[in-house]
Write an enzyme that holds these catalytic residues in place. Structure first.
Site, PDB file in Angstrom:
ATOM      1  N   LYS A  27       0.837  -1.207   0.000  1.00 15.93           N
ATOM      2  CA  LYS A  27       0.000   0.000   0.000  1.00 15.93           C
ATOM      3  C   LYS A  27       0.874   1.260   0.000  1.00 15.93           C
ATOM      4  CE  LYS A  27      -1.866   1.588   4.072  1.00 15.93           C
ATOM      5  NZ  LYS A  27      -1.570   3.001   4.332  1.00 15.93           N
ATOM      6  N   ASN A  28       1.815   1.308   0.932  1.00 17.26           N
ATOM      7  CA  ASN A  28       2.568   2.551   1.091  1.00 17.26           C
ATOM      8  C   ASN A  28       3.651   2.746   0.029  1.00 17.26           C
ATOM      9  OD1 ASN A  28       0.940   3.428   3.115  1.00 17.26           O
ATOM     10  ND2 ASN A  28       2.250   2.676   4.781  1.00 17.26           N
ATOM     11  N   CYS A 122      -5.346   7.708   9.360  1.00 19.07           N
ATOM     12  CA  CYS A 122      -5.583   7.069  10.649  1.00 19.07           C
ATOM     13  C   CYS A 122      -5.243   8.033  11.769  1.00 19.07           C
ATOM     14  CB  CYS A 122      -4.724   5.822  10.777  1.00 19.07           C
ATOM     15  SG  CYS A 122      -5.299   4.485   9.724  1.00 19.07           S
ATOM     16  N   PRO A 128       1.513  16.279  12.410  1.00 20.03           N
ATOM     17  CA  PRO A 128       1.690  17.598  11.794  1.00 20.03           C
ATOM     18  C   PRO A 128       2.292  17.533  10.392  1.00 20.03           C
ATOM     19  CG  PRO A 128       2.922  17.404  13.888  1.00 20.03           C
ATOM     20  CD  PRO A 128       2.472  16.038  13.493  1.00 20.03           C
ATOM     21  N   ARG A 411      -9.053  -0.691   3.790  1.00 20.58           N
ATOM     22  CA  ARG A 411      -8.152   0.367   3.323  1.00 20.58           C
ATOM     23  C   ARG A 411      -6.777  -0.189   2.970  1.00 20.58           C
ATOM     24  NH1 ARG A 411      -7.400   5.659   6.687  1.00 20.58           N
ATOM     25  NH2 ARG A 411      -5.814   5.713   5.083  1.00 20.58           N
TER      26      ARG A 411
HETATM   27  N1  EPU Z   1       5.795  14.342  11.791  1.00 18.82           N
HETATM   28  C1  EPU Z   1       5.828  15.649  12.178  1.00 18.82           C
HETATM   29  N2  EPU Z   1       5.811  16.610  11.223  1.00 18.82           N
HETATM   30  C2  EPU Z   1       5.744  16.314   9.894  1.00 18.82           C
HETATM   31  C3  EPU Z   1       5.703  14.965   9.508  1.00 18.82           C
HETATM   32  C4  EPU Z   1       5.722  13.987  10.483  1.00 18.82           C
HETATM   33  O1  EPU Z   1       5.894  15.965  13.365  1.00 18.82           O
HETATM   34  O2  EPU Z   1       5.718  17.246   9.083  1.00 18.82           O
HETATM   35  C5  EPU Z   1       5.855  13.282  12.826  1.00 18.82           C
HETATM   36  C6  EPU Z   1       4.632  12.396  12.906  1.00 18.82           C
HETATM   37  O3  EPU Z   1       3.615  12.991  13.645  1.00 18.82           O
HETATM   38  C7  EPU Z   1       5.181  11.149  13.551  1.00 18.82           C
HETATM   39  C8  EPU Z   1       6.613  11.089  12.983  1.00 18.82           C
HETATM   40  O4  EPU Z   1       6.873  12.371  12.471  1.00 18.82           O
HETATM   41  O5  EPU Z   1       5.244  11.304  14.932  1.00 18.82           O
HETATM   42  C9  EPU Z   1       6.847  10.099  11.904  1.00 18.82           C
HETATM   43  O6  EPU Z   1       5.741  10.042  11.033  1.00 18.82           O
HETATM   44  P1  EPU Z   1       5.899   9.880   9.457  1.00 18.82           P
HETATM   45  O7  EPU Z   1       5.825  11.225   8.840  1.00 18.82           O
HETATM   46  O8  EPU Z   1       7.078   9.024   9.149  1.00 18.82           O
HETATM   47  O9  EPU Z   1       4.593   9.078   9.147  1.00 18.82           O
HETATM   48  P2  EPU Z   1       3.745   9.262   7.860  1.00 18.82           P
HETATM   49  O10 EPU Z   1       4.668   9.547   6.748  1.00 18.82           O
HETATM   50  O11 EPU Z   1       2.603  10.156   8.118  1.00 18.82           O
HETATM   51  C10 EPU Z   1       3.906   6.780   7.017  1.00 18.82           C
HETATM   52  C11 EPU Z   1       2.919   5.698   6.704  1.00 18.82           C
HETATM   53  C12 EPU Z   1       2.307   5.186   7.986  1.00 18.82           C
HETATM   54  C13 EPU Z   1       3.421   4.663   8.892  1.00 18.82           C
HETATM   55  C14 EPU Z   1       4.460   5.765   9.125  1.00 18.82           C
HETATM   56  C15 EPU Z   1       5.657   5.312   9.921  1.00 18.82           C
HETATM   57  C16 EPU Z   1       2.063   6.411   4.565  1.00 18.82           C
HETATM   58  C17 EPU Z   1       0.916   6.940   3.798  1.00 18.82           C
HETATM   59  N3  EPU Z   1       1.861   6.246   5.870  1.00 18.82           N
HETATM   60  O12 EPU Z   1       3.152   7.799   7.684  1.00 18.82           O
HETATM   61  O13 EPU Z   1       1.474   4.099   7.618  1.00 18.82           O
HETATM   62  O14 EPU Z   1       2.889   4.279  10.123  1.00 18.82           O
HETATM   63  O15 EPU Z   1       4.933   6.266   7.853  1.00 18.82           O
HETATM   64  O16 EPU Z   1       6.277   4.241   9.300  1.00 18.82           O
HETATM   65  O17 EPU Z   1       3.107   6.085   4.020  1.00 18.82           O
HETATM   66  C18 EPU Z   1      -0.391   2.658   7.766  1.00 18.82           C
HETATM   67  O18 EPU Z   1      -0.063   2.185   6.663  1.00 18.82           O
HETATM   68  O19 EPU Z   1      -1.283   2.127   8.486  1.00 18.82           O
HETATM   69  C19 EPU Z   1       0.277   3.853   8.270  1.00 18.82           C
HETATM   70  C20 EPU Z   1      -0.204   4.578   9.266  1.00 18.82           C
END
Ligand code: EPU
Length: 432
Positions: A27-28, A122, A128, A411
């Protein structure tokens, strides 16, 4: 949307599931390649696409931005670019999933502006978008937010290459800025980047279509910007979903006689393999398969292990909830330390209702004591991965459980009930 639920006949701790279960495309990974199609001047073809709700939603978002998205086969997609992209992201779709934020980088780079709402997805605590906005500013763009929380980012000319050091690791921020940098002027260096295999696979595909990306899969990615990408028949083959792989491994350990997880990439689940081996789960690893033969080992013979989530190659936060179910059945005390998100234990209360002994120490840590006998309940999932955890819990429980709100499971997992039925589970999808 039709509301549906799963009715799951629990195995009451017996380990009877048997056979092979094939892993689908990640998915990701696929969602990001769909966003990356905005960087192309020709048709982008994707194979091994999972049939999941999020792919449907992201395809709608691409259509709303002007692209034509066709499906020649359920597991293949073709994205044809429009003559002009619409740089305003469809609010109703973008607000529903986090992956929509990845559109902002390529749209900004391609059209010079992008407008979008705060992305949904989710609910895992605060999520943020400061890293994205700061990254765009470092590349020469201006950011404005209106009173309704709508963001508009504009770049007077081409985005400029920048040296960005992320204060912490973010998967989607790494991807978004990498994609923006592909069409920027000059070199962009992204330090403290995420090293997830999905990023490696995306960058490798983009390079085969004319991009200049180095260091993907490491923490320093260097991108030299250039013109629009040209697929010229190159196909993106979505890598196997490592979270689905891990979910099926946990299922096999908890409820399987002998189960082989096929079509997977074992090296992407190295952290889980070593934890399960420590717990005493017998597994054999093939080139693209993992076999778990745990039918003769009662779950209480498995040892408790402590787990700490970490960015790749550490233990993935997306397997944290399914892992918790496994640990409730092992003997001893274990802790789970969640280091990525601060709202990811919302599933615990329902597991406690089923019989689990879980103490929430703080928003980042839980203590699990096992083994505990689970009884059937009516469950409503708070998020995608917790939904899968509830499915595992219902499978080990005594009695027949109901899982509501299975849209969340759909999803990320393609026709999960059909695939689990083939292993011998009695599970039905019914209208709620
Ligand atoms: N964060 C910030 N500011 C930002 C971006 C992120 O503070 O501008 C924080 C987040 O709040 C979190 C941390 O950084 O505490 C890391 O989050 P990250 O940005 O890596 O997560 P994401 O990119 O939003 C993706 C996956 C998630 C997965 C995480 C961690 C996608 C669409 N989603 O989320 O997948 O848990 O990386 O590996 O790629 C899922 O598939 O169920 C899912 C939630």
């Amino acid at each position: 949307m039709i509301r549906e639920q799963f009715i799951v006949e629990g195995l009451n701790g017996h380990k009877t599931l048997q056979g092979e279960i094939a892993v689908g495309g990640a998915k990701n990974a696929v969602l990001k390649c769909l966003a990356a199609s905005i960087l192309f001047d020709d048709v982008v073809t994707l194979h091994n696409v999972p049939v999941i709700e999020d792919v449907g939603r992201i395809s709608e978002l691409l259509r709303a931005a002007g692209a034509t998205v066709n499906s020649t086969d359920p597991h293949q997609l073709e994205v044809t670019p429009p003559t002009e992209w619409n740089p305003v992201l469809d609010k109703s779709i973008a607000e529903r999933l986090r992956a929509s934020i990845v559109f902002t980088g390529p749209l900004l780079a391609r059209t010079g502006s992008v407008s979008f709402p705060f992305p949904g997805g989710c609910v895992l605590g605060e999520r943020p978008i400061d890293l994205f906005l700061q990254g765009f500013e470092a590349m020469g763009a201006g950011v404005a937010e209106d009173s309704e929380g709508y963001f508009t980012v504009t770049s007077p000319g081409k985005l400029k290459g920048a040296h960005i050091i992320f204060p912490f690791v973010s998967v989607t921020a790494t991807e978004t800025l990498m994609l923006a940098a592909v069409l920027a002027q000059g070199e962009t260096i992204l330090e403290n980047s995420a090293m997830e295999p999905e990023i490696y696979s995306l960058a490798t595909f983009l390079n085969s279509c004319g991009a200049h990306i180095k260091g993907m899969g490491t923490s320093v990615i260097r991108i030299t910007g250039g013109g629009l990408l040209h697929a010229a028949g190159e196909v993106y083959t979505t890598p196997p979903d490592r979270i689905e792989t891990g979910s099926f491994m946990l299922l096999a350990a908890l409820a399987g006689r002998s189960v082989t997880v096929t079509n997977c990439e074992p090296k992407h689940v190295g952290a889980l393999i070593s934890i399960l081996q420590k717990a005493g789960v017998p597994l054999s690893v093939g080139q693209d398969s993992i076999t778990i033969t745990a039918g003769d080992i009662p779950n209480e013979a498995f040892k408790s292990v402590s787990v700490r989530t970490h960015e790749y190659p550490g233990f993935p936060t997306d397997l944290q909830a399914p892992m918790a179910v496994f640990l409730t059945q092992t003997t001893g005390e274990s802790t789970i330390l969640e280091t990525i998100f601060d709202g990811r234990f919302r599933y615990a209360d329902e597991l406690i209702r089923m019989g689990a002994d879980i103490t929430i120490m703080n928003p980042h840590k839980i203590l699990i004591r096992g083994p505990r006998h689970f009884t059937d309940k009516n469950l409503e999932s708070p998020d995608l991965r917790a939904g899968l955890a509830y499915l595992l819990a219902a499978i080990v429980a005594e009695g027949t459980s109901t899982i509501e709100n299975i849209y969340l499971i759909d999803r990320g997992y393609e026709h999960i009930e059909e695939r689990l039925s083939r292993l011998g589970l009695n599970i039905k999808r019914v209208a709620a």
